[in-house]
Design a protein around this motif. Structure first.
Motif, PDB file in Angstrom:
ATOM      1  N   ILE A 113      80.320 -20.861   1.811  1.00 48.80           N
ATOM      2  CA  ILE A 113      80.270 -19.531   2.447  1.00 48.80           C
ATOM      3  C   ILE A 113      79.030 -18.792   1.968  1.00 48.80           C
ATOM      4  CG2 ILE A 113      81.367 -17.247   2.547  1.00 48.80           C
ATOM      5  CD1 ILE A 113      84.053 -18.496   2.563  1.00 48.80           C
ATOM      6  N   SER A 114      78.321 -18.165   2.931  1.00 47.66           N
ATOM      7  CA  SER A 114      77.282 -17.195   2.577  1.00 47.66           C
ATOM      8  C   SER A 114      77.771 -15.851   3.092  1.00 47.66           C
ATOM      9  CB  SER A 114      75.949 -17.436   3.267  1.00 47.66           C
ATOM     10  OG  SER A 114      75.773 -18.757   3.585  1.00 47.66           O
ATOM     11  N   ALA A 160      80.011 -12.716   6.932  1.00 46.71           N
ATOM     12  CA  ALA A 160      79.866 -14.017   6.272  1.00 46.71           C
ATOM     13  C   ALA A 160      79.705 -15.127   7.290  1.00 46.71           C
ATOM     14  CB  ALA A 160      81.089 -14.299   5.397  1.00 46.71           C
ATOM     15  N   ILE A 161      79.037 -16.185   6.846  1.00 42.87           N
ATOM     16  CA  ILE A 161      78.936 -17.437   7.599  1.00 42.87           C
ATOM     17  C   ILE A 161      79.746 -18.470   6.821  1.00 42.87           C
ATOM     18  CG2 ILE A 161      77.389 -19.309   8.310  1.00 42.87           C
ATOM     19  CD1 ILE A 161      75.126 -17.173   8.282  1.00 42.87           C
ATOM     20  N   VAL A 162      80.630 -19.180   7.521  1.00 45.39           N
ATOM     21  CA  VAL A 162      81.457 -20.185   6.866  1.00 45.39           C
ATOM     22  C   VAL A 162      81.094 -21.551   7.432  1.00 45.39           C
ATOM     23  CG1 VAL A 162      83.814 -20.917   6.333  1.00 45.39           C
ATOM     24  CG2 VAL A 162      83.343 -18.496   6.764  1.00 45.39           C
ATOM     25  N   THR A 211      85.833 -13.998  -2.993  1.00 45.59           N
ATOM     26  CA  THR A 211      85.010 -14.150  -4.208  1.00 45.59           C
ATOM     27  C   THR A 211      83.663 -14.768  -3.850  1.00 45.59           C
ATOM     28  OG1 THR A 211      87.005 -14.440  -5.539  1.00 45.59           O
ATOM     29  CG2 THR A 211      84.944 -15.217  -6.521  1.00 45.59           C
ATOM     30  N   ALA A 212      83.672 -15.741  -2.941  1.00 42.07           N
ATOM     31  CA  ALA A 212      82.428 -16.399  -2.524  1.00 42.07           C
ATOM     32  C   ALA A 212      81.492 -15.408  -1.830  1.00 42.07           C
ATOM     33  CB  ALA A 212      82.747 -17.568  -1.594  1.00 42.07           C
ATOM     34  N   ILE A 213      82.046 -14.508  -1.023  1.00 41.81           N
ATOM     35  CA  ILE A 213      81.195 -13.517  -0.335  1.00 41.81           C
ATOM     36  C   ILE A 213      80.559 -12.582  -1.368  1.00 41.81           C
ATOM     37  CG2 ILE A 213      81.155 -11.612   1.337  1.00 41.81           C
ATOM     38  CD1 ILE A 213      83.458 -13.126   2.826  1.00 41.81           C
ATOM     39  N   TYR A 214      81.348 -12.125  -2.343  1.00 44.36           N
ATOM     40  CA  TYR A 214      80.785 -11.264  -3.398  1.00 44.36           C
ATOM     41  C   TYR A 214      79.697 -12.020  -4.181  1.00 44.36           C
ATOM     42  CZ  TYR A 214      84.830  -8.097  -2.782  1.00 44.36           C
ATOM     43  OH  TYR A 214      85.770  -7.224  -2.274  1.00 44.36           O
ATOM     44  N   ARG A 215      79.990 -13.275  -4.548  1.00 46.14           N
ATOM     45  CA  ARG A 215      79.012 -14.035  -5.360  1.00 46.14           C
ATOM     46  C   ARG A 215      77.762 -14.369  -4.560  1.00 46.14           C
ATOM     47  NH1 ARG A 215      82.619 -18.439  -8.784  1.00 46.14           N
ATOM     48  NH2 ARG A 215      83.916 -16.887  -9.810  1.00 46.14           N
ATOM     49  N   VAL A 220      85.642 -23.009  -5.331  1.00 49.07           N
ATOM     50  CA  VAL A 220      85.044 -21.938  -6.134  1.00 49.07           C
ATOM     51  C   VAL A 220      85.821 -21.855  -7.441  1.00 49.07           C
ATOM     52  CG1 VAL A 220      84.364 -19.509  -6.158  1.00 49.07           C
ATOM     53  CG2 VAL A 220      84.514 -20.722  -3.980  1.00 49.07           C
ATOM     54  N   ILE A 221      85.064 -21.905  -8.530  1.00 52.80           N
ATOM     55  CA  ILE A 221      85.685 -21.930  -9.853  1.00 52.80           C
ATOM     56  C   ILE A 221      85.794 -20.500 -10.382  1.00 52.80           C
ATOM     57  CG2 ILE A 221      85.481 -22.926 -12.188  1.00 52.80           C
ATOM     58  CD1 ILE A 221      85.649 -25.023  -9.917  1.00 52.80           C
ATOM     59  N   ALA A 222      86.849 -20.246 -11.138  1.00 57.51           N
ATOM     60  CA  ALA A 222      87.071 -18.880 -11.689  1.00 57.51           C
ATOM     61  C   ALA A 222      85.922 -18.498 -12.600  1.00 57.51           C
ATOM     62  CB  ALA A 222      88.388 -18.845 -12.454  1.00 57.51           C
TER      63      ALA A 222
END
Ligand SMILES: NC(=O)c1ccc[n+]([C@@H]2O[C@H](COP(=O)([O-])OP(=O)(O)OC[C@H]3O[C@@H](n4cnc5c(N)ncnc54)[C@H](O)[C@@H]3O)[C@@H](O)[C@H]2O)c1
Length: 363
Positions: free
Chosen positions: A201-202, A221-223, A345-349, A361-363
């Motif tokens: 995800i971006s 987001a783009i998945v 979480t991926a979108i924030y990161r 995605v790892i914690a």
């Protein structure tokens, strides 16, 4: 044959807690034995209205009332502690969405469920919407070939009084995030349920229209899915009045199916109701082009006969309790809940690091 009654309890006697309490007090498969809230008077009020004994402390409630299953309806960063407490005691847990505000909390909850063998599930009541189930069934029956492109669009509204209604809303520390964490988990779950495993995800987020709150009111987001399919997400609370929320899926044979999960602004538990029916808004399946109007008539007719604001919660809570009685996995797993948390979480990161985020995605 008389259904077995599961001894149930509620943690969090707030706005959505009222819907859970109503279900737990009335379902044939539930015996509501306890209600718990950090505010004593809220727990007392719920006990009077719905039954069961009132508690302010989760551990004491579990020890004294001995529930077999609990529903957790506390604010997002406060889901994990009571869930782990309950799971460690072998009590089955249904948590309100999202499973937690962080992946670390999700992992604690999933590990506790694995260790004790108790069931962990998360609310995603829109899976029980008939037009949503129709989209899922069409995908499973390969009516659109392979799902190859998905579009989530949420154009929703929350005003200042919403954020002022509880001290935990609108802040990173106490809400965990904004539209992605609070409103969009339903559609993120549907996107994953319809499309399958995610590759990466971006994303980007912003606060375009709510200067008094810290958290994002808009995200895009783009998945990329493991299957090679693509998806796009636009989730916003910045359109006044709220417009609509939909999930559309386009297939490899050119066919498309879709659902408008919410019309206008999505309902606020305890404040507003679902005012208009969820409806299929796209059905270009070869040979079924004329079915859209029938689906919509059927769904409008049902909507006029049910209280949609509580109906689909009741269906999911009942399914969760039946899964416990029959000892099978519930429809929505703790891992499904973790995937939604991994998505936001991926979108924030992705915004923080300026790059796509690979799954898992790892914690
Ligand atoms: N599925 C849906 O459609 C839906 C709708 C609304 C809310 N929700 C979710 O439900 C949850 C609660 O939202 P709400 O609007 O009902 O919030 P709320 O503030 O109205 O209620 C939360 C309650 O939890 C209590 N609480 C907090 N910590 C506690 C603890 N450790 N032990 C016992 N009680 C505790 C608070 O005192 C409060 O009464 C959130 O996760 C939210 O996202 C889901």
């Amino acid at each position: 044959m008389k259904t077995r009654q599961v001894r149930t309890a509620l943690i969090g006697c707030g706005k959505v807690g009222r819907i859970h309490a109503g279900a737990l007090a009335t379902l044939n498969c539930s015996k509501l034995v306890a209600v718990c809230d950090g505010h004593h008077e809220r727990a007392e009020g719920f006990a009077k209205e719905f039954g069961g004994d009132a508690f302010v402390d989760v551990a004491e409630m579990i020890e004294t009332a001995e529930p077999e299953a609990v529903c957790i309806c506390t604010p997002h960063p406060l889901h994990a502690d009571p869930a782990v407490l309950a799971l460690n005691a072998g009590v089955h847990v249904l948590v309100e969405k999202p499973l937690a505000a962080t992946l670390a909390d999700c992992d604690r909850m999933i590990a506790a469920a694995k260790a004790s063998g108790a069931t962990l599930s998360v609310v995603s009541q829109r899976r029980w919407f008939e037009p949503v189930a129709r989209v899922k069934a069409a995908i499973l029956a390969e009516k659109i070939g392979k799902p190859s492109l998905a579009v989530v669009g949420m154009f929703n509204w929350r005003d200042a009084s919403y954020y002022e209604s509880d001290p935990w809303r609108g802040r990173w520390a106490t809400e965990g995030g904004g539209v992605l964490v609070n409103q969009a988990p339903h559609q993120l779950d549907l996107l994953h349920w319809f499309m399958g495993e995610i590759e990466e995800i971006s994303g980007a987020w912003s606060n375009i229209n709510h200067p008094t709150v810290e958290v994002e009111d808009t995200a895009v987001a783009i998945v990329r899915f493991k299957s090679g399919a693509l998806g796009s997400i636009v989730a916003s609370l910045g359109q006044k009045p709220g417009l609509f929320t939909h999930v559309h899926v386009h297939g490899s044979n050119g066919a498309s199916v879709g659902v408008e999960t919410d019309r206008g602004a999505s309902f606020i538990a305890g404040v507003s109701s679902i005012a208009e029916p969820p409806l299929n808004d796209l059905w270009n399946v070869p040979g079924e082009e004329d079915r859209l109007s029938t689906f919509r008539d059927v769904d409008r007719n049902r909507f006029s006969r049910i209280d949609a604001t509580s109906h689909y919660h009741v269906l999911q809570i009942e399914e969760f309790l039946h899964a416990i009685i029959l000892r099978h996995a519930p429809a929505v797993s703790g891992e499904d809940g973790r995937t939604v948390v991994a998505m936001f979480t991926a979108i924030y990161r992705s915004q923080r690091d300026g790059m796509p985020v690979k799954f898992p995605v790892i914690a």
